[in-house]
Design a protein around this motif. Structure first.
Motif, PDB file in Angstrom:
ATOM      1  N   ASN A 124      -4.986  -4.551   8.168  1.00  0.00           N
ATOM      2  CA  ASN A 124      -5.105  -3.851   7.091  1.00  0.00           C
ATOM      3  C   ASN A 124      -3.879  -2.681   7.255  1.00  0.00           C
ATOM      4  O   ASN A 124      -4.388  -1.531   7.377  1.00  0.00           O
ATOM      5  N   HIS A 165       0.653  -1.082   0.098  1.00  0.00           N
ATOM      6  CA  HIS A 165       0.069  -0.218  -0.080  1.00  0.00           C
ATOM      7  C   HIS A 165       0.848   1.313  -0.087  1.00  0.00           C
ATOM      8  O   HIS A 165       0.813   1.917  -1.021  1.00  0.00           O
ATOM      9  N   SER A 185      -5.109 -11.031   7.584  1.00  0.00           N
ATOM     10  CA  SER A 185      -4.905  -9.564   8.108  1.00  0.00           C
ATOM     11  C   SER A 185      -6.220  -9.412   9.083  1.00  0.00           C
ATOM     12  O   SER A 185      -7.203  -9.688   8.682  1.00  0.00           O
ATOM     13  N   SER A 201      -6.083   0.231   9.415  1.00  0.00           N
ATOM     14  CA  SER A 201      -7.427   0.655   8.861  1.00  0.00           C
ATOM     15  C   SER A 201      -8.514  -0.110   9.452  1.00  0.00           C
ATOM     16  O   SER A 201      -9.677   0.419   9.462  1.00  0.00           O
ATOM     17  N   ASN A 208      -1.103  -4.287   3.134  1.00  0.00           N
ATOM     18  CA  ASN A 208      -2.569  -4.014   3.670  1.00  0.00           C
ATOM     19  C   ASN A 208      -3.145  -5.232   3.646  1.00  0.00           C
ATOM     20  O   ASN A 208      -3.947  -5.575   4.685  1.00  0.00           O
ATOM     21  N   HIS A 220      -1.647   0.163   6.573  1.00  0.00           N
ATOM     22  CA  HIS A 220      -2.131   1.375   5.585  1.00  0.00           C
ATOM     23  C   HIS A 220      -0.958   2.214   5.399  1.00  0.00           C
ATOM     24  O   HIS A 220      -0.306   2.138   4.415  1.00  0.00           O
TER      25      HIS A 220
END
Length: 620
Positions: A330, A268, A327, A348, A283, A332
């Motif tokens: 996530n 990401h 995950s 996130s 991510n 980010h």
């Protein structure tokens, strides 16, 4: 992880070519004339396998060697110089003492192993690709012009197809580009293939679960529009317009790439630390990839999963249909503390901030206690960690000295929006437990209910600026008074933003194919349209400012390119990236003026070769 040489020597190491480097000549097959701005990419005939001891990924904390790909461009005489097959080893000190294994970059990385066989690919718009083993390269290389309209169209990047796609009025186009191009490209080879209206309808509902806020009206209208629109372009490829010609300045550019993850990863955001280490947040697999570019040494660190964390985290319904993920966070956005070099990460899918200590290779999780969807993150001169909370319409701050969080509520556009953002966590809890709210709740083109504070930046004067994507606003927080002020933008979709040395804000106008400069002193907005062809066809996701040189670097994630804007002259340069579907989201500036980014399409199997990479572009 410290480099053994000062960071400013890295460009010399990466650019230096051994004595055996090959100078190639590229010509037009029909005329025999030299061909300028041909992209020449050297990469393995068969990519070496990465270690896979942890669910298909390298074991955490154990360094390993990765290969590096090289890309250059031919000059006006059709000449290009490429390195030999193993330049890192050739540059290493030699010979080693008797009985000592020859190494480069540390004792774990032998350089006396045979170099992997390489291949060379030549690519230029309007010509057919030429790929052959590097060992077979002899004499001038000749490229054949492409005359077939379908093949010409197929070779053009997604932005050319997006521009040619008939969507109706301009309002729908801007809304479509805002909501349907922020995870992946629209118009790449995977998207432009034949699909029925039903298949498009199912895809749109899946994208709504992933986070798109396509209006209810457009959810109904677009399946037929997309099915017919892409069919028309396949049947009439001449409608897919030509893209901008590659510029002569490319002859000075060099690009390196290193693999990051696999087709199930999402590389990401990228961070260049002060010691020269590059970090990439995966991510979808909750991993932090760390690369020392000088040696090619890479280490993977796994973000901890706490007891009770569901797969997919608080957004578990988002990844329910994804083929493979590991995950709960996530991972980010990334930022580095200038005080102690710790890396801070927004997860996130959780209500927490992740802290990573590179010296100890240890993680610490900070529970926010509120908010929803920590997004972009920055750290100010007082070592305070600032971040947007995209779905709860807030900006958060972690005061490291006390360990306390402060949340700033941002203004809502209506009572209903205030209630939605306040209880967004409960709505997602219902979705995790099977209630398909994204399919039931009415959505308008203004994104009512999700104002979406997005990018964030610390200005030189210490004020905190942020962009709000769905309300067409930027905002500013004064940490001394806690005052929050909102400012309407004269353009749609402000996404990420950065400050320059004078404190002006540079903002990515995502659906409008432009960047905009805002001067807080005068309150004036100045627009700079990207130099993309067809005009208006790109969606700049993010940007960064080289403060020392006065250059704004912009992600062209529909056009497989990066753009550089010289602020003083207003002059643009477009740099094509080696892989097609090079969807990028972030740019980092090195001290020497070179830049780093990563291919981060979701899903990553869209990218050419199915291999996401970390990219180093040296413009000169």
């Amino acid at each position: 992880m410290k480099n053994s040489l000062p960071f400013l020597t890295l460009p010399l190491l990466l650019l230096a070519l051994p004595a055996s480097a090959a100078t190639l000549q590229v010509q037009d097959e029909e005329t025999g004339q030299p061909l300028a701005t041909v992209m020449l990419r050297v990469f393995p005939l068969k990519a070496p396998a990465l270690p896979s001891g942890d669910g298909g990924y390298p074991p955490p904390g154990k360094p390993f060697q990765v290969w590096r790909e090289h890309t250059a461009f031919s000059d006006a005489q059709g000449r290009a110089e490429l390195p030999d097959e193993h330049p890192q080893c050739r540059a290493a000190p030699s010979p080693p003492p008797e009985g000592v294994k020859k190494t480069w970059g540390g004792p774990a990385f032998p350089c006396d192993q045979p170099a992997a066989p390489q291949q060379l690919r030549l690519r230029k718009p309007g010509y057919q690709d030429l790929t052959l083993p590097l060992a077979q390269v002899k004499g001038p290389l000749r490229l054949q012009r492409e005359t077939d309209p379908l093949r010409l169209a197929e070779a053009r990047p997604a932005n050319a197809w997006l521009a040619a796609l008939e969507l109706g009025d301009q309002a729908r186009r801007l809304h479509f580009q805002t909501q349907c191009t922020f995870c992946h490209q629209q118009g790449n080879a995977f998207l432009r293939r034949e699909r029925s209206e039903q298949e498009w309808s199912e895809a749109i509902q899946r994208m709504m679960r992933y986070g798109a806020r396509l209006s209810s009206e457009d959810q109904q209208a677009l399946p037929a529009i997309l099915a017919k629109g892409y069919q028309a372009l396949r049947e009439h490829p001449e409608r897919v317009g030509a893209t901008a010609p590659w510029a002569p300045e490319l002859a000075q550019a060099r690009i390196s790439e290193w693999p990051v993850g696999d087709a199930m990863s999402q590389a990401h955001d990228v961070l260049l630390a002060r010691d020269g280490t590059l970090y990439v947040a995966d991510n979808i697999q909750d991993r932090l990839w760390a690369l020392e570019p000088k040696s090619g040494r890479m280490t993977v660190y796994k973000i901890p999963h706490l007891a009770g964390d569901e797969p997919g985290g608080l957004l578990s319904s988002r990844l329910r249909e994804f083929p493979r993920h590991d995950s709960t966070s996530n991972a980010h956005s990334l930022a580095e503390s200038q005080r102690d070099g710790h890396i801070f990460i927004t997860p996130s899918a959780q209500r927490r901030i992740v802290e990573f200590d590179p010296a100890k290779a240890e993680f610490r999780l900070h529970e926010i206690g509120g908010g929803f969807y920590p997004h972009t993150i920055r750290i100010d001169a007082q070592d305070r960690v600032w971040f947007t909370l995209a779905l709860s319409n807030q900006v958060g701050m972690l005061e490291r000295s006390s360990g306390r969080f402060k949340l700033y509520d941002l203004p809502a556009r209506s009572f209903g929006e205030r209630m939605t953002t306040r209880y967004i966590g409960a709505l997602y809890w219902l979705m995790r437990h099977g209630l398909p709210l994204t399919n039931w709740l009415k959505v308008d083109r203004a994104g009512t209910g999700t104002p979406l504070p997005y990018g964030i930046e610390i200005a030189p004067d210490g004020r905190v600026w942020f962009a709000r994507l769905h309300t067409d606003e930027i905002g500013v927080i004064d940490p001394r008074t806690d005052e929050v002020r909102m400012i309407a933008t004269p353009f749609k979709g402000p996404r990420r933003l950065r400050a320059d040395a004078q404190g002006r804000l540079w903002i990515a106008a995502f659906p409008e194919s432009a960047v905009v400069c805002y001067d807080p002193a005068s309150g004036r907005f100045t627009r700079y349209d990207l130099p993309v062809l067809p005009k208006g066809s790109d969606t700049p996701y993010s940007l960064n400012v080289d403060k020392a040189r006065g250059v704004v670097w912009v992600n062209g994630n529909q056009s497989d390119s990066l753009y550089a804007l010289e602020i003083a002259s207003g002059r643009w340069t477009q740099y094509p990236l080696p892989r097609r579907v090079a969807f990028t989201r972030d740019v980092e500036i090195a001290p020497d003026g070179s830049v780093y980014t990563s291919t981060s399409s979701f899903p990553s199997w869209h990218v050419e070769d199915g291999q996401p990479t970390l990219i180093h572009l040296q413009p000169r």
